[in-house]
Motif scaffolding. Sequence first.
Motif, PDB file in Angstrom:
ATOM      1  N   ASN A   1      -0.952  -4.421 -12.837  1.00  0.00           N
ATOM      2  CA  ASN A   1      -1.809  -5.008 -11.810  1.00  0.00           C
ATOM      3  C   ASN A   1      -2.214  -6.384 -12.279  1.00  0.00           C
ATOM      4  OD1 ASN A   1      -2.059  -3.145  -9.705  1.00  0.00           O
ATOM      5  ND2 ASN A   1      -3.280  -1.833 -11.058  1.00  0.00           N
TER       6      ASN A   1
ATOM      7  N   THR B   1       2.372   2.912  -2.527  1.00  0.00           N
ATOM      8  CA  THR B   1       1.998   3.826  -3.606  1.00  0.00           C
ATOM      9  C   THR B   1       0.579   4.349  -3.397  1.00  0.00           C
ATOM     10  OG1 THR B   1       3.271   2.296  -4.960  1.00  0.00           O
ATOM     11  CG2 THR B   1       2.151   4.062  -6.110  1.00  0.00           C
TER      12      THR B   1
ATOM     13  N   GLY C   1       0.797  -1.233   0.000  1.00  0.00           N
ATOM     14  CA  GLY C   1       0.000   0.000   0.000  1.00  0.00           C
ATOM     15  C   GLY C   1       0.826   1.279   0.000  1.00  0.00           C
TER      16      GLY C   1
ATOM     17  N   TYR D   1      -3.575  -7.487  -3.019  1.00  0.00           N
ATOM     18  CA  TYR D   1      -4.658  -7.038  -2.151  1.00  0.00           C
ATOM     19  C   TYR D   1      -5.854  -6.589  -2.993  1.00  0.00           C
ATOM     20  CZ  TYR D   1      -6.984  -4.167   1.418  1.00  0.00           C
ATOM     21  OH  TYR D   1      -7.886  -3.619   2.275  1.00  0.00           O
TER      22      TYR D   1
HETATM   23  N1  LIG Z   1      -6.054   1.301   2.069  1.00  0.00           N
HETATM   24  C1  LIG Z   1      -6.345   0.711   0.917  1.00  0.00           C
HETATM   25  N2  LIG Z   1      -7.615   0.601   0.503  1.00  0.00           N
HETATM   26  C2  LIG Z   1      -7.909   0.004  -0.658  1.00  0.00           C
HETATM   27  N3  LIG Z   1      -6.996  -0.516  -1.494  1.00  0.00           N
HETATM   28  C3  LIG Z   1      -5.718  -0.443  -1.141  1.00  0.00           C
HETATM   29  C4  LIG Z   1      -5.323   0.174   0.076  1.00  0.00           C
HETATM   30  N4  LIG Z   1      -3.982   0.101   0.157  1.00  0.00           N
HETATM   31  C5  LIG Z   1      -3.583  -0.522  -0.965  1.00  0.00           C
HETATM   32  N5  LIG Z   1      -4.620  -0.858  -1.733  1.00  0.00           N
HETATM   33  C6  LIG Z   1      -4.557  -1.586  -3.010  1.00  0.00           C
HETATM   34  O1  LIG Z   1      -3.662  -2.662  -2.834  1.00  0.00           O
HETATM   35  C7  LIG Z   1      -2.851  -2.850  -3.969  1.00  0.00           C
HETATM   36  C8  LIG Z   1      -1.374  -2.721  -3.592  1.00  0.00           C
HETATM   37  O2  LIG Z   1      -1.109  -1.398  -3.180  1.00  0.00           O
HETATM   38  P1  LIG Z   1       0.110  -0.568  -3.729  1.00  0.00           P
HETATM   39  O3  LIG Z   1       0.253  -0.706  -5.188  1.00  0.00           O
HETATM   40  O4  LIG Z   1       0.004   0.786  -3.159  1.00  0.00           O
HETATM   41  O5  LIG Z   1       1.265  -1.385  -3.025  1.00  0.00           O
HETATM   42  P2  LIG Z   1       2.808  -1.118  -3.114  1.00  0.00           P
HETATM   43  O6  LIG Z   1       3.332  -1.388  -1.754  1.00  0.00           O
HETATM   44  O7  LIG Z   1       3.107   0.198  -3.713  1.00  0.00           O
HETATM   45  O8  LIG Z   1       3.183  -2.319  -4.065  1.00  0.00           O
HETATM   46  P3  LIG Z   1       4.280  -2.405  -5.220  1.00  0.00           P
HETATM   47  O9  LIG Z   1       5.605  -2.257  -4.553  1.00  0.00           O
HETATM   48  O10 LIG Z   1       4.001  -3.770  -5.695  1.00  0.00           O
HETATM   49  O11 LIG Z   1       3.956  -1.334  -6.189  1.00  0.00           O
HETATM   50  C9  LIG Z   1      -3.279  -1.804  -4.969  1.00  0.00           C
HETATM   51  O12 LIG Z   1      -4.195  -2.391  -5.857  1.00  0.00           O
HETATM   52  C10 LIG Z   1      -3.944  -0.742  -4.105  1.00  0.00           C
HETATM   53  O13 LIG Z   1      -4.920  -0.017  -4.809  1.00  0.00           O
END
Ligand SMILES: Nc1ncnc2c1ncn2[C@@H]1O[C@H](COP(=O)(O)OP(=O)(O)OP(=O)(O)O)[C@@H](O)[C@H]1O
Length: 665
Positions: free
Chosen positions: A308, A93, A91, A345
């Motif tokens: 995604n 990003t 989460g 997620y």
């Molecule tokens: N609080 C939240 N509510 C709803 N969806 C969320 C939430 N946090 C994260 N997500 C969803 O979970 C997924 C993973 O989040 P995100 O891409 O931000 O992770 P990340 O840590 O940046 O991962 P990566 O390193 O793989 O890019 C995304 O589809 C995002 O939209």
Amino acid sequence: MAAFLLRHRQVSTLGVSGILKDKLDPCRPHVGSRLGALAGVCNLLREYSTSNDNRAHKFDFLDLTCPHAWYPVARRKNRKIFLHVGPTNSGKTYHALKQLESSPSGVYCGPLRLLAWEVAKRLNKANVPCDLITGQEREAVNGAKHKAVTVEMADVTSNYSCAVVDEIQMLGCMTRGFSFTRALLGISADELHLCGDPAAVPLIQEILKPTGDDIHVQYYERLSPLVPSQKPLGSFKNIQTGDCIVTFLRREIYKLKGQIQRGGKHLCSVVYGSLPPETRTRQATMFNDASSEFDVLVASDAIGMGLNLNISRIIFSTMKKFDGVEMRDLTISEVKQIAGRAGRYGSDFPVGEVTCLHADDLPLLHSSLKSPSPILECAGLFPTFDLIFMYSRLHPKKGLYRIMEHFLENAKLSENYFIANCEEMLKVAAVVDVLPISLHDKYLFVISPVDMRDEISSQGLTQFAQNYAQKGIVRLKEIFTPGTLQVPKTESALKELESIHKVLDLYVWLSFRLEDSFPDRELAASQKAICGLLIEEFLERFGWQKQPKTRKLPSRVNSGFLLSKEPRQHSCRLQEWIVLNPEVTLRKKVPNFAGTIFCPNSQNMFNRLANDELRRRRAATSSFALSMLICRVKLCSRLKGAGLTHFREGFSVTLGASEGERPGF
Ligand SMILES: Nc1ncnc2c1ncn2[C@@H]1O[C@H](COP(=O)(O)OP(=O)(O)OP(=O)(O)O)[C@@H](O)[C@H]1O
């Protein structure tokens, strides 16, 4: 296929291979705006840019020990830096983008066009007007105060309320790291959100020390569990819907796709680096779509970022990869980045699983997942054009190749930095050095996104540079014959088509920087789109032509997808939509028709083409909007005898359809 597309196959690469060892780099140099203003350097240099070369001699242009001082606009701000760090799918990003969305102005900088597209789409959907700027695209949205850009295009002269730099650990990348360093040091924002691996934290804290910026670190935990399996896959008979098999050779990807499909239970989407980004997205979309037949993914490490994906289980078919020099084990970071794609997620598979094809590989998988990624020690750096230019004045007889080589060998760096690996750039420098063009133009070719390891791409660049030097204008038709692209029939023809796509992409890139000299951007863009479609057509057919009768639909298939009783035989059905491209050669053959015709042969493919086209049109100039028309095919006989091999007996085309017509999707 490329033999008749690229007209001067014999173009010499000027003995570059003799000068340089042909090493592969993990990341392709893709540097859009290194020519962008670097006000700090410019200020510093302006006083030396007079004819007073004595003064220039006294200035040490090789001193790169204080790169933070190159960015006076950012240095005037006391920036708040938020480091969002944690594993994939935690989460990071998501939270950074929430901040961007709620800020009055901002910029998102991502490592891939795919990511910039996704963020622009997301913000616009949330009613936050957002421009899209990549090396090959400029999509301006009315009233936009936000931008989604590829990191090389980050503007270090504007002020923003908020900026996000994604995958910040890439500042350690040998070839592209310097663009992340530039964004980190140079973006002038009240809040700068950096998302990435915790391994980058100490280095970022260290290199930001002289800036006086305020740094906050926020650690994240994975949102969904990732379970390493104790059992290997063993056999492809055990493949299930939602699986992603990872391998690192393109050849191997097709081998595995064929092998799995021959089992008759699954169809495979594929994702790998040299596929056009649009094709990668569509392959991912087909895989994610539960109603499509493509329920298994075969991919390279290109899945590690930017897409995604609804993956249930990652299966490493090997834990070794050739890195251009040697066959080596995957690094901890590589294993984590790839494995982390399972169980996204909010996807259909809330728990991710990871395993290997062979039992021998399991220990390395398990130990890598348990270990922290090694701490990053240095960030990339590369001299701007201004520095190279000033340095060149001290050595007026040397070409760009020698100047760069000398500069890079002698540059002085602090211990937190390394100079970028620019072997690819030096290869281009050797090519353009013999041409009568300015240093600035040479530098532009040098930083263009060309893959010099790819023969067709390197010949394309050489041809563009030579034509530019000779005539000052480069018409696409001089090097490429529009209308001759075909669905590849073999893997090597597919590879050629991928290379042709790269050449067209390069033309578009150059057209944004040398607009008057590369005037055929629209033609190049439309041919690129066709390349993408033909590649997809190959991918959809691959592995099915030989044994269509053994096909059994997997349980999740919605058979409406291909509108046919024999789903893989979609080439038998001519759809009622076509794309006209007036640039091409059928003009003379067909009365009243000012264009060539590309006919997608499935509704699915047409929808993709049309979506692409509409997206481009929204961004394009009005003249471009007219260059491709979507119109309806009707059962009439206007084109009979016109020699249109794309069309089957009994079908032909209504001419002069209006642009107002829209397909029904
Ligand atoms: N609080 C939240 N509510 C709803 N969806 C969320 C939430 N946090 C994260 N997500 C969803 O979970 C997924 C993973 O989040 P995100 O891409 O931000 O992770 P990340 O840590 O940046 O991962 P990566 O390193 O793989 O890019 C995304 O589809 C995002 O939209």
